[in-house]
Scaffold this motif. Structure first.
Motif, mmCIF file in Angstrom:
data_model
loop_
_atom_site.group_PDB
_atom_site.id
_atom_site.type_symbol
_atom_site.label_atom_id
_atom_site.label_comp_id
_atom_site.label_asym_id
_atom_site.label_seq_id
_atom_site.Cartn_x
_atom_site.Cartn_y
_atom_site.Cartn_z
ATOM 1 N N GLU A 33 26.765 52.622 44.795
ATOM 2 C CA GLU A 33 26.094 53.434 45.807
ATOM 3 C C GLU A 33 24.973 52.601 46.420
ATOM 4 O OE1 GLU A 33 25.073 55.173 48.446
ATOM 5 O OE2 GLU A 33 26.267 56.751 47.446
ATOM 6 N N PRO A 34 25.175 52.032 47.615
ATOM 7 C CA PRO A 34 24.161 51.141 48.201
ATOM 8 C C PRO A 34 22.991 51.859 48.871
ATOM 9 C CG PRO A 34 26.090 51.249 49.617
ATOM 10 C CD PRO A 34 26.422 52.040 48.396
ATOM 11 N N ASP A 35 23.107 53.170 49.078
ATOM 12 C CA ASP A 35 22.061 53.926 49.772
ATOM 13 C C ASP A 35 20.948 54.290 48.794
ATOM 14 O OD1 ASP A 35 20.480 55.565 51.300
ATOM 15 O OD2 ASP A 35 22.003 57.121 51.606
ATOM 16 N N LEU A 36 19.752 53.723 48.994
ATOM 17 C CA LEU A 36 18.632 53.986 48.087
ATOM 18 C C LEU A 36 18.270 55.459 48.052
ATOM 19 C CD1 LEU A 36 16.292 50.965 48.929
ATOM 20 C CD2 LEU A 36 17.707 51.255 46.888
ATOM 21 N N ASP A 37 18.407 56.161 49.160
ATOM 22 C CA ASP A 37 18.021 57.568 49.207
ATOM 23 C C ASP A 37 19.007 58.484 48.494
ATOM 24 O OD1 ASP A 37 15.690 57.076 50.620
ATOM 25 O OD2 ASP A 37 16.677 57.234 52.571
ATOM 26 N N ALA A 38 20.162 57.961 48.118
ATOM 27 C CA ALA A 38 21.171 58.793 47.451
ATOM 28 C C ALA A 38 20.858 59.034 45.976
ATOM 29 C CB ALA A 38 22.547 58.141 47.583
ATOM 30 N N TYR A 39 19.935 58.246 45.419
ATOM 31 C CA TYR A 39 19.632 58.389 43.995
ATOM 32 C C TYR A 39 18.642 59.528 43.780
ATOM 33 C CZ TYR A 39 22.060 53.964 43.513
ATOM 34 O OH TYR A 39 23.017 52.984 43.543
ATOM 35 N N ARG A 95 11.305 58.303 46.510
ATOM 36 C CA ARG A 95 11.671 57.394 47.605
ATOM 37 C C ARG A 95 10.703 56.216 47.674
ATOM 38 N NH1 ARG A 95 11.454 56.892 53.458
ATOM 39 N NH2 ARG A 95 13.576 56.521 54.243
ATOM 40 N N LEU A 96 9.405 56.501 47.538
ATOM 41 C CA LEU A 96 8.394 55.445 47.559
ATOM 42 C C LEU A 96 8.606 54.460 46.411
ATOM 43 C CD1 LEU A 96 5.675 54.309 48.686
ATOM 44 C CD2 LEU A 96 4.533 55.822 47.039
ATOM 45 N N ILE A 97 8.829 54.973 45.197
ATOM 46 C CA ILE A 97 8.987 54.117 44.019
ATOM 47 C C ILE A 97 10.251 53.274 44.132
ATOM 48 C CG2 ILE A 97 9.322 54.087 41.526
ATOM 49 C CD1 ILE A 97 6.500 54.806 42.417
ATOM 50 N N ILE A 98 11.360 53.889 44.473
ATOM 51 C CA ILE A 98 12.634 53.163 44.546
ATOM 52 C C ILE A 98 12.584 52.082 45.623
ATOM 53 C CG2 ILE A 98 15.077 53.368 45.164
ATOM 54 C CD1 ILE A 98 15.058 56.121 43.785
ATOM 55 N N ARG A 99 12.094 52.417 46.792
ATOM 56 C CA ARG A 99 12.082 51.452 47.895
ATOM 57 C C ARG A 99 11.143 50.282 47.605
ATOM 58 N NH1 ARG A 99 14.644 52.255 52.474
ATOM 59 N NH2 ARG A 99 15.796 54.212 52.723
ATOM 60 N N THR A 110 19.530 52.523 36.582
ATOM 61 C CA THR A 110 20.762 52.396 35.796
ATOM 62 C C THR A 110 22.004 52.488 36.685
ATOM 63 O OG1 THR A 110 20.740 54.762 35.299
ATOM 64 C CG2 THR A 110 19.666 53.300 33.714
ATOM 65 N N ARG A 111 21.849 52.129 37.944
ATOM 66 C CA ARG A 111 22.933 52.254 38.926
ATOM 67 C C ARG A 111 24.182 51.480 38.482
ATOM 68 N NH1 ARG A 111 19.043 48.927 40.095
ATOM 69 N NH2 ARG A 111 19.517 46.747 40.552
ATOM 70 N N ALA A 112 25.324 51.996 38.857
ATOM 71 C CA ALA A 112 26.598 51.320 38.607
ATOM 72 C C ALA A 112 26.832 50.241 39.656
ATOM 73 C CB ALA A 112 27.737 52.337 38.639
ATOM 74 N N LEU A 113 27.589 49.226 39.270
ATOM 75 C CA LEU A 113 27.999 48.185 40.206
ATOM 76 C C LEU A 113 29.388 48.487 40.764
ATOM 77 C CD1 LEU A 113 26.955 44.894 38.357
ATOM 78 C CD2 LEU A 113 25.672 46.173 40.083
ATOM 79 N N ARG A 114 29.692 47.894 41.898
ATOM 80 C CA ARG A 114 31.051 47.979 42.429
ATOM 81 C C ARG A 114 32.015 47.368 41.420
ATOM 82 N NH1 ARG A 114 29.593 44.686 46.843
ATOM 83 N NH2 ARG A 114 31.396 43.484 46.173
ATOM 84 N N PRO A 115 33.237 47.894 41.316
ATOM 85 C CA PRO A 115 34.192 47.356 40.340
ATOM 86 C C PRO A 115 34.469 45.868 40.493
ATOM 87 C CG PRO A 115 34.956 49.455 41.203
ATOM 88 C CD PRO A 115 33.753 49.071 42.018
ATOM 89 N N LEU A 139 8.050 60.076 34.445
ATOM 90 C CA LEU A 139 7.874 59.644 35.830
ATOM 91 C C LEU A 139 9.178 59.125 36.434
ATOM 92 C CD1 LEU A 139 4.428 57.805 35.658
ATOM 93 C CD2 LEU A 139 4.949 59.912 36.923
ATOM 94 N N ALA A 140 9.982 58.448 35.614
ATOM 95 C CA ALA A 140 11.233 57.872 36.117
ATOM 96 C C ALA A 140 12.258 58.935 36.477
ATOM 97 C CB ALA A 140 11.823 56.923 35.079
ATOM 98 N N ARG A 141 11.990 60.190 36.119
ATOM 99 C CA ARG A 141 12.923 61.275 36.414
ATOM 100 C C ARG A 141 12.362 62.314 37.388
ATOM 101 N NH1 ARG A 141 13.950 58.735 32.102
ATOM 102 N NH2 ARG A 141 16.054 58.598 31.225
ATOM 103 N N VAL A 142 11.235 61.998 38.001
ATOM 104 C CA VAL A 142 10.662 62.888 39.018
ATOM 105 C C VAL A 142 11.594 62.910 40.226
ATOM 106 C CG1 VAL A 142 8.763 63.205 40.633
ATOM 107 C CG2 VAL A 142 8.292 62.580 38.245
ATOM 108 N N ARG A 143 11.952 64.113 40.665
ATOM 109 C CA ARG A 143 12.895 64.276 41.770
ATOM 110 C C ARG A 143 12.225 64.594 43.112
ATOM 111 N NH1 ARG A 143 18.406 65.396 40.313
ATOM 112 N NH2 ARG A 143 18.725 65.081 38.064
#
Length: 292
Positions: A56-62, A37-41, A70-75, A27-31
């Motif tokens: 990457e601050p845009d939720l829709d970009a994932y 979008r519903l799950i992430i938001r 597992t998003r990366a943080l800003r340096p 489920l965590a890899r459903v594209r």
């Protein structure tokens, strides 16, 4: 322990832990855009995720939920303590337990202990270099950053995947299930550092879909198998060396990291169970081994 807590633990003995974890992995890899979008938001809103810290601050970009989780943080989001002798916190999370390894035992919860040999999946009587050293158990909640970094620079010596149960690793289960961290599935990564031997143990749990490292990629799933799998790494010019603060792995849905250090290390004063910590802050310091 309350009746509610006992029922919560009993339920974990009855549910199909691996089957549920494998379904969540999928489920965590459903594209499919409306679903992810519903799950992430909803997740970002419920857990109040500060996306200003994300690379990457845009939720829709994932592309799917796991990529967001597992998003990366800003340096510049987690500056590293500048003291070269500082032991860095490897994750964002909270301290579950912290202390000294005495008589081969670590604290799991108040009144509960377990043994280093069991945690490291050693053979009976097999020695280890952590007696009298330090340990820290760090719990990652759903809202935390879920990449794991090196507390010290070091050379990778060994990785062991230990199949096991997938109990929850929260405070209730830690207090109620004996040898929890030595029973759950885990990935044991052992390094040689300037401070001496170091181990980082990534502990799996219910709904933790996978464990991975930067050198081996995804190690789990599958969660099956009865015997540990072991990889030994050569000590030569091709050896794997990771710098202090460098990413070493990640949880594909959260869990717990246990850090083991030798006796020439010491924790910072005031670090007690329940305190929140962040990757890059100083947990302690190391000192050169006495040549005598």
């Amino acid at each position: 322990m309350s009746l509610t807590d006992r029922l919560f633990i009993a339920l974990q003995h009855l549910i199909p832990q691996r089957w549920l974890s494998e379904r969540l992995y999928w489920l965590a890899r459903v594209r499919w855009r409306p679903f992810k979008r519903l799950i992430i938001r909803n997740f970002a809103q419920i857990y109040r995720i500060d996306m200003r810290l994300a690379l990457e601050p845009d939720l829709d970009a994932y592309p799917h939920f796991n990529a967001f989780f597992t998003r990366a943080l800003r340096p510049d989001a987690r500056p590293l303590d500048p003291d070269p002798a500082a032991i860095l916190c490897p994750v964002d999370g909270a301290i579950s337990q912290i202390g000294t390894i005495e008589a081969g035992r670590l604290i799991q919860a108040k009144g509960r202990h377990y043994r280093v040999e069991s945690l490291l999946a050693l053979a009976p009587g097999e020695p280890h270099p952590f007696e009298g050293g330090r340990f820290a158990t760090l719990y990652l909640s759903p809202r935390d950053y879920h990449r794991i970094h090196m507390p010290l620079g070091g050379r990778l010596d060994q990785m062991v995947h230990v199949p096991g149960t997938l109990f929850s690793v929260n405070a209730i289960t830690s207090a109620g299930v004996s040898d929890l961290f030595a029973r759950n599935e885990r990935l044991i990564c052992r390094f040689e550092t300037a401070a001496g031997p170091m181990a980082l143990i990534l502990v799996g749990a219910i709904f933790v879909g996978g464990l991975e490292t930067v050198w081996a990629g995804e190690v789990t799933p599958p969660h099956s198998g009865l015997e540990p799998r072991r990889w030994d790494y050569a000590v030569d010019e091709q050896c794997i060396h990771l710098e202090r603060g460098e990413e070493m792995g990640r949880f594909n849905l959260g869990s717990t990291v246990i850090l083991l250090l030798p006796d020439q290390t010491e924790w910072e004063p005031g670090l007690v169970p329940g305190i929140g910590v962040q990757f890059g802050q100083r947990l302690g310091r190391w000192r050169p081994a006495d040549p005598g």
